[in-house]
Design an enzyme around this catalytic site. Sequence first.
Site, PDB file in Angstrom:
ATOM      1  CB  THR A  71      -9.469  64.673  -5.499  1.00  0.00           C
ATOM      2  OG1 THR A  71     -10.266  65.493  -6.193  1.00  0.00           O
ATOM      3  CG2 THR A  71      -8.104  64.302  -6.338  1.00  0.00           C
ATOM      4  CB  ALA A  72     -11.810  62.316  -0.957  1.00  0.00           C
ATOM      5  CE  LYS A  76      -7.513  57.057  -9.496  1.00  0.00           C
ATOM      6  NZ  LYS A  76      -6.822  56.981  -8.087  1.00  0.00           N
ATOM      7  N   GLY A 102      -5.190  65.399 -10.595  1.00  0.00           N
ATOM      8  CA  GLY A 102      -5.676  65.198  -9.222  1.00  0.00           C
ATOM      9  C   GLY A 102      -5.533  66.754  -8.621  1.00  0.00           C
ATOM     10  NE  ARG A 103      -1.381  65.858  -3.592  1.00  0.00           N
ATOM     11  CZ  ARG A 103      -0.951  64.664  -4.093  1.00  0.00           C
ATOM     12  NH1 ARG A 103      -0.852  64.120  -5.184  1.00  0.00           N
ATOM     13  NH2 ARG A 103      -1.027  63.688  -3.064  1.00  0.00           N
ATOM     14  CG  LEU A 144     -17.077  51.517  -6.924  1.00  0.00           C
ATOM     15  CD1 LEU A 144     -18.820  50.949  -6.543  1.00  0.00           C
ATOM     16  CD2 LEU A 144     -17.345  51.573  -8.491  1.00  0.00           C
ATOM     17  NE  ARG A 170      -4.352  61.744  -0.934  1.00  0.00           N
ATOM     18  CZ  ARG A 170      -4.445  62.715  -0.296  1.00  0.00           C
ATOM     19  NH1 ARG A 170      -3.646  63.549  -0.455  1.00  0.00           N
ATOM     20  NH2 ARG A 170      -5.790  63.004   0.378  1.00  0.00           N
ATOM     21  CG  HIS A 176      -4.509  56.601  -4.180  1.00  0.00           C
ATOM     22  ND1 HIS A 176      -5.540  55.695  -4.187  1.00  0.00           N
ATOM     23  CD2 HIS A 176      -5.260  57.712  -3.537  1.00  0.00           C
ATOM     24  CE1 HIS A 176      -6.565  55.967  -3.553  1.00  0.00           C
ATOM     25  NE2 HIS A 176      -6.551  57.140  -3.157  1.00  0.00           N
TER      26      HIS A 176
HETATM   27  C1  LIG Z   1      -7.008  65.210  -1.652  1.00  0.00           C
HETATM   28  C2  LIG Z   1      -6.940  63.576  -2.665  1.00  0.00           C
HETATM   29  C3  LIG Z   1      -8.088  62.807  -2.470  1.00  0.00           C
HETATM   30  C4  LIG Z   1      -8.150  61.580  -3.378  1.00  0.00           C
HETATM   31  N1  LIG Z   1      -9.290  60.700  -3.142  1.00  0.00           N
HETATM   32  C5  LIG Z   1      -9.305  59.910  -3.983  1.00  0.00           C
HETATM   33  C6  LIG Z   1     -10.301  58.807  -3.979  1.00  0.00           C
HETATM   34  O1  LIG Z   1     -11.337  59.121  -3.326  1.00  0.00           O
HETATM   35  N2  LIG Z   1     -10.245  57.804  -4.828  1.00  0.00           N
HETATM   36  C7  LIG Z   1      -9.277  57.471  -5.492  1.00  0.00           C
HETATM   37  O2  LIG Z   1      -9.398  56.577  -6.368  1.00  0.00           O
HETATM   38  N3  LIG Z   1      -8.098  58.300  -5.602  1.00  0.00           N
HETATM   39  C8  LIG Z   1      -8.045  59.275  -5.026  1.00  0.00           C
HETATM   40  N4  LIG Z   1      -7.172  60.409  -5.073  1.00  0.00           N
HETATM   41  C9  LIG Z   1      -6.109  59.976  -5.877  1.00  0.00           C
HETATM   42  C10 LIG Z   1      -6.157  60.708  -7.208  1.00  0.00           C
HETATM   43  O3  LIG Z   1      -7.373  60.030  -8.069  1.00  0.00           O
HETATM   44  C11 LIG Z   1      -5.016  60.546  -8.231  1.00  0.00           C
HETATM   45  O4  LIG Z   1      -4.623  59.136  -8.329  1.00  0.00           O
HETATM   46  C12 LIG Z   1      -3.675  61.449  -7.690  1.00  0.00           C
HETATM   47  O5  LIG Z   1      -4.387  62.620  -7.182  1.00  0.00           O
HETATM   48  C13 LIG Z   1      -2.929  61.642  -9.024  1.00  0.00           C
HETATM   49  O6  LIG Z   1      -2.097  62.492  -8.781  1.00  0.00           O
HETATM   50  P1  LIG Z   1      -1.702  64.316  -8.814  1.00  0.00           P
HETATM   51  O7  LIG Z   1      -2.597  64.658  -7.495  1.00  0.00           O
HETATM   52  O8  LIG Z   1      -0.329  64.367  -8.627  1.00  0.00           O
HETATM   53  O9  LIG Z   1      -2.190  64.697 -10.174  1.00  0.00           O
HETATM   54  C14 LIG Z   1      -7.321  61.434  -4.204  1.00  0.00           C
HETATM   55  C15 LIG Z   1      -5.932  62.405  -4.345  1.00  0.00           C
HETATM   56  C16 LIG Z   1      -6.089  63.469  -3.684  1.00  0.00           C
HETATM   57  C17 LIG Z   1      -4.871  64.423  -3.674  1.00  0.00           C
END
Ligand SMILES: Cc1cc2nc3c(=O)[nH]c(=O)nc-3n(C[C@H](O)[C@H](O)[C@H](O)COP(=O)(O)O)c2cc1C
Length: 356
Positions: A75-76, A225, A303-304, A130, A252, A249
């Site tokens: 997560t970013a 991914k 993630g969250r 990446l 998102r 994702h």
């Molecule tokens: C704030 C935020 C930023 C994220 N940034 C990235 C990222 O930079 N690269 C990526 O592959 N996935 C990113 N994700 C997706 C997460 O890797 C993951 O797929 C997702 O959060 C999983 O769902 P969950 O939040 O319900 O656990 C992001 C998710 C969130 C919530």
Amino acid sequence: MTLGELHDAARKALDPAHYDYMAGGAGEERVLADNERAFGRYALLPRVLRGSERRDTAVDLPGARRAAPVIVAPTAFHRLMHPDGERATARAAAAEGAVLVTGAASTTAVADVVAAAREAALDPAVWFQLYPHPRREVTEALVRRAEQAGCTALVVTVDSPVFGRHTRDLRNGFADLPPGYAAENMRDLPGAPPGALTDIPMSPAPSWRDLAEMLAMTSLPVLVKGVLHPADARLAVEHGVAGVIVSNHGGRQLDAVPASVDCLPAIADAVADRVPVLLDGGVRRGSDVAVALALGATAVGVGRPVLWGLAAEGEAGVRRVLATLRDEYDHTLALCGGRRNADLTQDMVVRRGGVR
Ligand SMILES: Cc1cc2nc3c(=O)[nH]c(=O)nc-3n(C[C@H](O)[C@H](O)[C@H](O)COP(=O)(O)O)c2cc1C
């Protein structure tokens, strides 16, 4: 504090626009909601009289044997959540023995993330995420950076040819990091003046050739991914990936896809144990981990919830999230009559509301 309470504490601690950035999804947030709801549509059918006093929840992942099947999804911008940012997450994941997937969009340089993980454990597993970039030399520079930092695997996110439309961010006008924060891995990349930042690499037209090039560029294991279609999972394995991550994702990107757990069984069938299949999206409790493993996942990513812990309590909060999920999962495994992860099998998952 339970995970729900950590979420409430995070909401209170954060600037509302930053909370929305973390919590929100694309479009009407249908997928965001469905990821969690989908787990509620599955029920576990335990086996009895075959358990064990102690369970072995260890899992073999590319380049890492870990004590539990829960990893930190990439997560970013962790410094938006807490001033200690990715360093805190890295120390917490390492101390809890979980893989941390850090990413190109980190507010801390990958070398510093790995160094922080090493402060907390002798053998941390940090993977680097990446996106395919249209300029090969940018991708290659990022890959070398991750290798030199000591990352033990790469994760290529393939579900983002364009950024998702995040409704809450559009409404809040949240587009850029505040002054003083930057995606530090994007500094000093080829083609940019010294010290300058390159945009987060994201190719508008990623191809299987990009993936093949990346695999040829490194000896690290590469996981892919953001796979939802079983045919893509099959292709990825044929290209030589070390793992497939079933993910939308976190809701998102495209707000019209299935919940990630609903895509898992078909992908597990397509991959047929050739490489590990991981899943993320909506995992909020130990029984969700058990459902995912029974449906064919080797491990899950969160993630969250990690960001809730980080925002609420920094390093200690992230540790609490990981420890809670691990303990709940172990407890669920015991109640299902399992000794090890492989004891959770597809026949032990049924639709809630009817046993076949
Ligand atoms: C704030 C935020 C930023 C994220 N940034 C990235 C990222 O930079 N690269 C990526 O592959 N996935 C990113 N994700 C997706 C997460 O890797 C993951 O797929 C997702 O959060 C999983 O769902 P969950 O939040 O319900 O656990 C992001 C998710 C969130 C919530």
